[in-house]
Design a protein around this motif. Structure first.
Motif, mmCIF file in Angstrom:
data_model
loop_
_atom_site.group_PDB
_atom_site.id
_atom_site.type_symbol
_atom_site.label_atom_id
_atom_site.label_comp_id
_atom_site.label_asym_id
_atom_site.label_seq_id
_atom_site.Cartn_x
_atom_site.Cartn_y
_atom_site.Cartn_z
ATOM 1 N N UNK A 145 36.569 41.620 37.753
ATOM 2 C CA UNK A 145 35.983 41.398 36.433
ATOM 3 C C UNK A 145 34.767 42.284 36.186
ATOM 4 N N UNK A 146 33.857 42.353 37.162
ATOM 5 C CA UNK A 146 32.633 43.121 36.915
ATOM 6 C C UNK A 146 32.946 44.612 36.763
ATOM 7 N N UNK A 147 33.910 45.107 37.507
ATOM 8 C CA UNK A 147 34.243 46.530 37.440
ATOM 9 C C UNK A 147 34.995 46.858 36.155
ATOM 10 N N UNK A 148 35.937 46.011 35.781
ATOM 11 C CA UNK A 148 36.675 46.244 34.549
ATOM 12 C C UNK A 148 35.776 46.113 33.331
ATOM 13 N N UNK A 149 34.904 45.120 33.319
ATOM 14 C CA UNK A 149 34.010 44.928 32.174
ATOM 15 C C UNK A 149 33.066 46.113 32.017
ATOM 16 N N UNK A 150 32.534 46.608 33.124
ATOM 17 C CA UNK A 150 31.635 47.756 33.052
ATOM 18 C C UNK A 150 32.337 48.966 32.452
ATOM 19 N N UNK A 151 33.595 49.169 32.818
ATOM 20 C CA UNK A 151 34.357 50.294 32.277
ATOM 21 C C UNK A 151 34.655 50.093 30.795
ATOM 22 N N UNK A 152 35.066 48.877 30.411
ATOM 23 C CA UNK A 152 35.394 48.618 29.009
ATOM 24 C C UNK A 152 34.176 48.768 28.110
ATOM 25 N N UNK B 24 45.552 39.313 40.645
ATOM 26 C CA UNK B 24 45.377 38.648 39.368
ATOM 27 C C UNK B 24 44.250 39.326 38.594
ATOM 28 N N UNK B 25 44.257 39.191 37.287
ATOM 29 C CA UNK B 25 43.277 39.897 36.480
ATOM 30 C C UNK B 25 41.857 39.622 36.950
ATOM 31 N N UNK B 26 41.561 38.374 37.284
ATOM 32 C CA UNK B 26 40.210 38.002 37.713
ATOM 33 C C UNK B 26 40.258 36.924 38.784
ATOM 34 N N UNK B 27 39.099 36.615 39.310
ATOM 35 C CA UNK B 27 38.941 35.558 40.303
ATOM 36 C C UNK B 27 38.741 34.208 39.640
ATOM 37 N N UNK B 28 38.086 34.172 38.470
ATOM 38 C CA UNK B 28 37.730 32.935 37.795
ATOM 39 C C UNK B 28 38.348 32.874 36.401
ATOM 40 N N UNK B 29 38.533 31.660 35.904
ATOM 41 C CA UNK B 29 39.042 31.460 34.545
ATOM 42 C C UNK B 29 38.094 32.064 33.521
ATOM 43 N N UNK B 30 36.809 31.817 33.688
ATOM 44 C CA UNK B 30 35.815 32.348 32.749
ATOM 45 C C UNK B 30 35.904 33.864 32.671
ATOM 46 N N UNK B 31 36.033 34.510 33.805
ATOM 47 C CA UNK B 31 36.126 35.973 33.824
ATOM 48 C C UNK B 31 37.354 36.453 33.055
ATOM 49 N N UNK B 32 38.494 35.760 33.231
ATOM 50 C CA UNK B 32 39.717 36.155 32.528
ATOM 51 C C UNK B 32 39.520 36.073 31.018
ATOM 52 N N UNK B 33 38.866 35.004 30.555
ATOM 53 C CA UNK B 33 38.622 34.857 29.119
ATOM 54 C C UNK B 33 37.709 35.969 28.604
ATOM 55 N N UNK B 34 36.690 36.295 29.382
ATOM 56 C CA UNK B 34 35.749 37.330 28.952
ATOM 57 C C UNK B 34 36.408 38.715 28.882
ATOM 58 N N UNK B 35 37.278 39.031 29.850
ATOM 59 C CA UNK B 35 37.966 40.323 29.812
ATOM 60 C C UNK B 35 38.947 40.391 28.648
ATOM 61 N N UNK C 118 34.525 25.405 39.514
ATOM 62 C CA UNK C 118 35.348 26.554 39.870
ATOM 63 C C UNK C 118 35.820 27.348 38.654
ATOM 64 N N UNK C 119 35.473 26.900 37.453
ATOM 65 C CA UNK C 119 35.827 27.651 36.245
ATOM 66 C C UNK C 119 35.014 28.931 36.162
ATOM 67 N N UNK C 120 33.769 28.835 36.523
ATOM 68 C CA UNK C 120 32.858 29.991 36.476
ATOM 69 C C UNK C 120 31.931 29.913 37.677
ATOM 70 N N UNK C 121 32.061 30.852 38.586
ATOM 71 C CA UNK C 121 31.220 30.817 39.781
ATOM 72 C C UNK C 121 29.872 31.484 39.516
ATOM 73 N N UNK C 122 28.930 31.230 40.400
ATOM 74 C CA UNK C 122 27.615 31.859 40.325
ATOM 75 C C UNK C 122 27.638 33.132 41.153
#
Length: 482
Positions: free
Chosen positions: A124-131, A142-153, A469-473
């Motif tokens: 998520x962090x790498x894809x978001x930085x590129x986008x 999988x697209x992301x590790x967390x549900x929150x990350x998937x929604x954000x991407x 577990x929806x959004x990790x720290x």
């Protein structure tokens, strides 16, 4: 360009691929890149300049596939020198970096797109930085590790108007399209139940975190590899493969294989967010009075049930996920010596008028009983993807956002990933307030109830401890996006 149609004029709403528009017309003029410019724009006359983040193993094969199309691999990035060695040798003109942040900072003007093939916790962090720099992105499953990350991407892809694709290659295969055509033609009626299974994990799971640290490989930047994950000592053989079984980094067998096996029913049946989930898991023998449930590690096997509300008059759907070697009962229509799925993996659709099955990636679509396959001839209504999953993305990125279709854009890959990770919420739902008195992990009351899921708001409504577990720290110093 791929187009999708249904028999009898029906529409496949969100499952339809992105609507294509004509990009070539009489009098079309090719304008040089430096004249047009613009964030996220790639001139039609150029090759796609691709940067790879994570270029060993699967990342190595990913960029090699892009290079078969109109793409130049211009930048490589990896935290593990020996894993990257083959790609460095294959693309000697490409610049090499260890830190993707430095790579994007220095090379963003020299690249058009980024491929991310790193462990799940870094996607998520790498894809978001590129986008956010307007770069088209291809991200491994999988697209992301967390549900929150998937929604954000998913939201970011639309916001930044970039072409996206998740690395579930079966989404571009003929198999899933054949299954859709059979289902749309009514050959098996309405589907109320689906079984998906895998023989994975094929890495250690259901074990405690090792108490003895191991030396970090001399050519691995361990701190950069950890990225968002908690600071821990390196343990033996964690890299390059066994990280998949630890929740800090991986998503277990469901995250690893679900994007390949659940994708066909998800697309064929136009499933949305599940309404609820429940799970049972296998344990490891510790001693006469203990079962091994270890919160750091994914379980050795699991059975998840995801429930979906029917759409447009269709019945509700119950989807079973089984891993660790657990398999569903063989359909009565399948002969005793006929292989179920592809052997170790597969999906079976249970319809009101019949059944059909497939293997991983949707391969070998089969009507049951298998004699039906010789009798049925359904007209092809969904265009195939002859160029394949990788080159499809390259061509779409060159054309620009919204101009060509891709099979697994984040608008589809994001909800699919969220669905799989919802299953992991049920698997992981221990009560953080009640560690067992004997120190043997935690109690897992979330495994013994049905978790009710509010998809739009990304929240379990009846067991709040699962929402951790929806959004990790993230570890201090790391964040999602600028």
């Amino acid at each position: 360009m791929v187009t999708e149609k249904n028999n009898k004029g029906n529409q496949i709403s969100r499952r339809s691929f992105l609507t294509g528009t004509a990009t070539a017309a009489a009098g079309f003029m090719i304008v040089p890149r430096h004249v047009l410019g613009g964030k996220g724009y790639t001139a039609p006359s150029d090759k796609l300049r691709v940067a790879g983040i994570g270029v060993g193993g699967k990342g190595e094969s990913d960029i090699a596939e892009f290079a078969k199309g109109p793409a130049d691999i211009t930048v490589l990035c990896d935290v593990h020198d020996s894993r990257a060695a083959n790609s460095v040798k294959r693309f000697p003109k490409a610049k090499f970096y260890k830190d993707y942040r430095e790579m994007l900072d220095k090379e963003h003007k020299n690249i058009d797109a980024v491929s991310v093939s790193t462990p799940d916790h870094s996607h998520a962090i790498q894809a978001m930085a590129a986008m956010q720099l307007g770069k088209h992105v291809y991200v491994q499953k999988p697209l992301t590790h967390d549900i929150y990350e998937a929604r954000m991407l998913t939201e970011a892809a639309k916001k930044y108007k970039v072409v996206t694709q998740m690395g579930n290659q079966g989404a571009s295969g003929d198999g899933v399209r054949q299954l859709m055509e059979w289902y749309n033609a009514g050959l098996i009626g309405d589907v109320k139940e689906v079984y998906c299974w895998t023989n994975r994990p094929v890495w250690p799971q259901g074990i405690p975190w090792p108490t003895t640290p191991a030396p970090v490989p001399s050519d691995l930047d361990w701190d950069l590899w950890l990225g968002t994950a908690p600071k821990k000592d390196y343990v033996n053989k964690l890299v390059p493969f066994n990280w998949r079984g630890w929740w800090d980094y991986g998503t277990g067998a469901l995250g690893d294989m679900g994007c390949h096996i659940v994708e066909p029913p998800f697309r064929v049946l136009d499933l949305g967010y599940p309404e609820s989930a429940e799970a049972s898991v296998g344990s490891v023998y510790v001693d006469e009075f203990k079962q091994g449930y270890f919160p750091d590690s994914c379980p050795p096997s699991s059975h998840c049930i995801l429930n979906f509300k029917g759409k447009k008059g269709k019945p509700d759907v119950k989807l079973h996920w089984m891993d660790g070697g657990i398999q569903p009962a063989r359909p009565e229509e399948l002969g005793p010596n006929e292989r179920m799925g592809d052997g170790g993996n597969g999906a079976i659709f249970i319809g009101t008028k019949g059944k059909m099955m497939c293997g991983t990636y949707g391969i070998s679509p089969t009507l049951l009983p298998t004699t039906r396959n010789k009798e049925v001839n359904v007209k092809q209504t969904i265009a195939r993807v002859p160029e394949g999953h990788y080159v499809q993305w390259v061509n779409a990125a060159i054309a620009g956002y919204g101009k060509k279709e891709v099979s697994s854009p984040f608008e589809i890959a994001g909800p699919l990933t969220e669905t799989l990770l919802m299953g992991n919420l049920a698997i992981r739902s221990y009560d953080v307030r009640k560690p067992k008195a004997n120190g043997n992990g935690f109690d897992y009351p979330g495994r013994y109830i049905k978790l009710l899921w509010d998809g739009p708001n990304m929240k379990i409504t009846n067991f709040d401890d699962a929402n951790q577990f929806v959004k990790r720290t993230y570890r201090e110093g790391w964040k999602l996006g600028s």
